[in-house]
Motif scaffolding. Structure first.
Motif, PDB file in Angstrom:
ATOM      1  N   LEU A   1      -1.109  11.886 -12.078  1.00 15.74           N
ATOM      2  CA  LEU A   1      -1.195  10.745 -12.989  1.00 15.74           C
ATOM      3  C   LEU A   1       0.029  10.691 -13.902  1.00 15.74           C
ATOM      4  O   LEU A   1       0.574   9.610 -14.173  1.00 15.74           O
ATOM      5  CB  LEU A   1      -2.472  10.835 -13.823  1.00 15.74           C
ATOM      6  CG  LEU A   1      -3.794  10.630 -13.066  1.00 15.74           C
ATOM      7  CD1 LEU A   1      -4.973  10.934 -13.979  1.00 15.74           C
ATOM      8  CD2 LEU A   1      -3.898   9.213 -12.507  1.00 15.74           C
ATOM      9  N   ARG A   2       0.489  11.851 -14.346  1.00 10.31           N
ATOM     10  CA  ARG A   2       1.672  11.894 -15.207  1.00 10.31           C
ATOM     11  C   ARG A   2       2.905  11.389 -14.456  1.00 10.31           C
ATOM     12  O   ARG A   2       3.707  10.604 -14.994  1.00 10.31           O
ATOM     13  CB  ARG A   2       1.895  13.325 -15.706  1.00 10.31           C
ATOM     14  CG  ARG A   2       2.940  13.435 -16.804  1.00 10.31           C
ATOM     15  CD  ARG A   2       3.194  14.884 -17.183  1.00 10.31           C
ATOM     16  NE  ARG A   2       2.008  15.528 -17.726  1.00 10.31           N
ATOM     17  CZ  ARG A   2       1.456  16.625 -17.235  1.00 10.31           C
ATOM     18  NH1 ARG A   2       1.987  17.220 -16.171  1.00 10.31           N
ATOM     19  NH2 ARG A   2       0.392  17.148 -17.792  1.00 10.31           N
ATOM     20  N   ALA A   3       3.041  11.810 -13.197  1.00  7.11           N
ATOM     21  CA  ALA A   3       4.183  11.355 -12.395  1.00  7.11           C
ATOM     22  C   ALA A   3       4.097   9.855 -12.120  1.00  7.11           C
ATOM     23  O   ALA A   3       5.118   9.150 -12.127  1.00  7.11           O
ATOM     24  CB  ALA A   3       4.234  12.133 -11.081  1.00  7.11           C
ATOM     25  N   ALA A   4       2.890   9.360 -11.875  1.00  4.52           N
ATOM     26  CA  ALA A   4       2.719   7.934 -11.615  1.00  4.52           C
ATOM     27  C   ALA A   4       3.071   7.104 -12.846  1.00  4.52           C
ATOM     28  O   ALA A   4       3.743   6.056 -12.744  1.00  4.52           O
ATOM     29  CB  ALA A   4       1.281   7.653 -11.180  1.00  4.52           C
TER      30      ALA A   4
ATOM     31  N   SER B   1      -8.777  10.895 -16.836  1.00  6.80           N
ATOM     32  CA  SER B   1      -8.479   9.481 -17.039  1.00  6.80           C
ATOM     33  C   SER B   1      -6.972   9.308 -17.152  1.00  6.80           C
ATOM     34  O   SER B   1      -6.257  10.214 -17.599  1.00  6.80           O
ATOM     35  CB  SER B   1      -9.137   8.974 -18.321  1.00  6.80           C
ATOM     36  OG  SER B   1      -8.692   7.653 -18.629  1.00  6.80           O
ATOM     37  N   ILE B   2      -6.505   8.142 -16.770  1.00  7.55           N
ATOM     38  CA  ILE B   2      -5.075   7.862 -16.935  1.00  7.55           C
ATOM     39  C   ILE B   2      -4.706   7.761 -18.412  1.00  7.55           C
ATOM     40  O   ILE B   2      -3.531   7.882 -18.770  1.00  7.55           O
ATOM     41  CB  ILE B   2      -4.678   6.567 -16.191  1.00  7.55           C
ATOM     42  CG1 ILE B   2      -3.169   6.500 -16.007  1.00  7.55           C
ATOM     43  CG2 ILE B   2      -5.205   5.323 -16.911  1.00  7.55           C
ATOM     44  CD1 ILE B   2      -2.709   5.396 -15.080  1.00  7.55           C
TER      45      ILE B   2
ATOM     46  N   ALA C   1       0.845  -1.194   0.000  1.00  5.45           N
ATOM     47  CA  ALA C   1       0.000   0.000   0.000  1.00  5.45           C
ATOM     48  C   ALA C   1       0.878   1.240   0.000  1.00  5.45           C
ATOM     49  O   ALA C   1       1.667   1.457   0.917  1.00  5.45           O
ATOM     50  CB  ALA C   1      -0.913  -0.001   1.218  1.00  5.45           C
ATOM     51  N   SER C   2       0.750   2.073  -1.030  1.00  7.27           N
ATOM     52  CA  SER C   2       1.549   3.296  -1.112  1.00  7.27           C
ATOM     53  C   SER C   2       0.892   4.277  -2.068  1.00  7.27           C
ATOM     54  O   SER C   2       0.435   3.899  -3.150  1.00  7.27           O
ATOM     55  CB  SER C   2       2.963   2.987  -1.606  1.00  7.27           C
ATOM     56  OG  SER C   2       3.687   4.187  -1.830  1.00  7.27           O
ATOM     57  N   ASP C   3       0.862   5.549  -1.664  1.00 13.80           N
ATOM     58  CA  ASP C   3       0.343   6.615  -2.520  1.00 13.80           C
ATOM     59  C   ASP C   3       1.452   7.488  -3.102  1.00 13.80           C
ATOM     60  O   ASP C   3       1.164   8.470  -3.792  1.00 13.80           O
ATOM     61  CB  ASP C   3      -0.612   7.507  -1.718  1.00 13.80           C
ATOM     62  CG  ASP C   3      -1.862   6.768  -1.259  1.00 13.80           C
ATOM     63  OD1 ASP C   3      -2.318   5.880  -1.990  1.00 13.80           O
ATOM     64  OD2 ASP C   3      -2.363   7.082  -0.163  1.00 13.80           O
ATOM     65  N   ASP C   4       2.695   7.131  -2.859  1.00 13.89           N
ATOM     66  CA  ASP C   4       3.832   7.949  -3.279  1.00 13.89           C
ATOM     67  C   ASP C   4       4.654   7.188  -4.320  1.00 13.89           C
ATOM     68  O   ASP C   4       5.320   6.210  -3.990  1.00 13.89           O
ATOM     69  CB  ASP C   4       4.709   8.279  -2.078  1.00 13.89           C
ATOM     70  CG  ASP C   4       5.864   9.210  -2.426  1.00 13.89           C
ATOM     71  OD1 ASP C   4       6.063   9.492  -3.619  1.00 13.89           O
ATOM     72  OD2 ASP C   4       6.570   9.640  -1.488  1.00 13.89           O
ATOM     73  N   PRO C   5       4.622   7.620  -5.585  1.00  8.98           N
ATOM     74  CA  PRO C   5       5.391   6.913  -6.614  1.00  8.98           C
ATOM     75  C   PRO C   5       6.867   6.737  -6.273  1.00  8.98           C
ATOM     76  O   PRO C   5       7.473   5.730  -6.675  1.00  8.98           O
ATOM     77  CB  PRO C   5       5.205   7.798  -7.853  1.00  8.98           C
ATOM     78  CG  PRO C   5       3.888   8.473  -7.630  1.00  8.98           C
ATOM     79  CD  PRO C   5       3.828   8.724  -6.150  1.00  8.98           C
TER      80      PRO C   5
END
Length: 370
Positions: A168-171, A204-205, A136-140
């Motif tokens: 989304l771009r960073a992810a 959207s991704i 579980a992580s929200d940080d790329p």
């Protein structure tokens, strides 16, 4: 490979609270599981009825009409261009796709699957089913080097959080560094409420601002359960990377995972009609506008919840204590514990109850606050 032990189904733990809520003199206001209560639109039911002469096997890939409808819907409603029929694939609801996709793309022991901290449990179940490890992580920046699949969920379940284009771009950039597949579960995308998401489409991704025209190893998943009250139809689809879609299609052909023909026709009708979607959103808006102030008067703080079907709320104490308090008012919600270990003081309340039950819940909350 030995199957990892699966946890007990979390909602079974709610039985005593549900019993207590049902015992309320005015009956239960069930705001727990987000199952639609409003009628499936006539345009969808009529299309289903007209397609009931379904004597032949359906196609796993979807009829040409359905695939074209999905492509057109992504362009019209989500601003996603450049998709073709080889970039889309229907599924039997989105939950089975979330659960089985890690297996379908060949993941297993030693692989890492990342999912949000506040997360629908099926992301982790999908990892368990194929023997992979869920993180579980929200940080790329924190995603492990052994990550092979990344789940995003925007708008989020349970928290209603929206991921903007820069995130989304960073992810996607981090996923490309890792060589990982990245998927955004977008099934609440038509239900934006707060700030810019009220007037602007939720990203959207597959948005060109995110992908720069390259959808390699990128997928979006969408469901018609929420926008069209089609939860009982099990109508969903994936779109994006043609190679990944092709892999999923091949596995699903071998497994016989195909959406019944009449349901495919119903999906075409639902995807082509925007009127019923706007009408359903307005129903949810009315319910949300009734429930939010009542919760706040009763001492709850609403966090995130800028989109989707849920209110992510806390009164600053253990979630089970809040669940117990609500059950005493005849209101059933879901504890934050069901969505990971990071939100032990939150509860999730659904807008999928009738107008009368939402109004009843709001009245009880106000009376309790008086």
């Amino acid at each position: 490979m030995a199957l990892q032990p699966l946890p007990d189904y979390p909602w079974d733990a709610m039985a005593p609270f549900a019993q207590r809520a049902r015992a309320h003199p005015g009956g239960i206001a069930d705001l727990s599981i987000g199952s639609p209560v409003d009628a499936t639109p006539a345009v969808v039911r009529d299309a289903l009825s007209a397609a009931t002469d379904a004597h032949a096997y359906p196609t796993t890939a979807g009829t040409p009409a359905l695939r074209e409808a999905i492509v057109a819907w992504f362009e019209r409603r989500r601003g996603v261009t450049g998709l073709g029929v080889d970039n889309v694939l229907p599924s039997i609801g989105s939950k089975e796709l979330v659960a089985l996709l890690p297996f379908m793309i060949g993941l297993g022991a030693g692989d890492v699957i990342v999912h949000p901290k506040a997360a629908y449990p099926t992301y982790a179940i999908g990892a368990a089913l194929c023997g992979a490890d869920a993180v579980a992580s929200d940080d790329p920046a924190e995603w492990p080097e052994t990550t092979k699949l990344i789940w995003l969920n925007s708008p989020g379940n349970p928290d209603g959080r929206v991921l903007d284009v820069p995130f989304l771009r960073a992810a996607v950039a981090r996923a490309r560094e890792l060589g990982a597949v990245i998927i955004n579960d977008e099934c609440y995308a038509e239900l934006g409420w707060s700030g810019e998401w009220e007037a602007s489409p939720i990203p959207s991704i597959l948005d060109p601002r995110v992908t720069a025209g390259d959808s390699d190893k990128i997928l979006a998943i969408y469901s018609l359960s929420k926008q069209s009250n089609m939860a009982g139809y099990r109508a969903a689809f994936a779109a994006g990377c043609a190679t990944t879609i092709g892999r999923l299609l091949n596995v699903r052909k071998h497994a016989g995972l195909m959406l019944p023909g009449p349901l495919q026709a119903a999906m075409v009708a639902a995807l082509a009609d925007d009127v019923h979607v706007a009408e359903q959103k307005e129903r949810y808006r009315v319910r949300r506008n009734i429930l939010v102030p009542a919760l706040e008067e009763a001492g709850f703080r609403i966090d995130s919840s800028e989109a989707g079907l849920y209110l992510w709320a806390t009164e600053g104490r253990d979630a089970w204590a809040s669940i117990d308090r609500l059950a005493g008012l005849g209101i059933l919600a879901g504890p934050g514990y069901f969505y990971g270990e990071f939100y032990p003081e939150h509860v999730r309340l659904s807008l999928t109850a009738t107008d009368e039950r939402i109004a009843t819940a709001a009245e009880r909350l106000r009376e309790a606050a008086a």
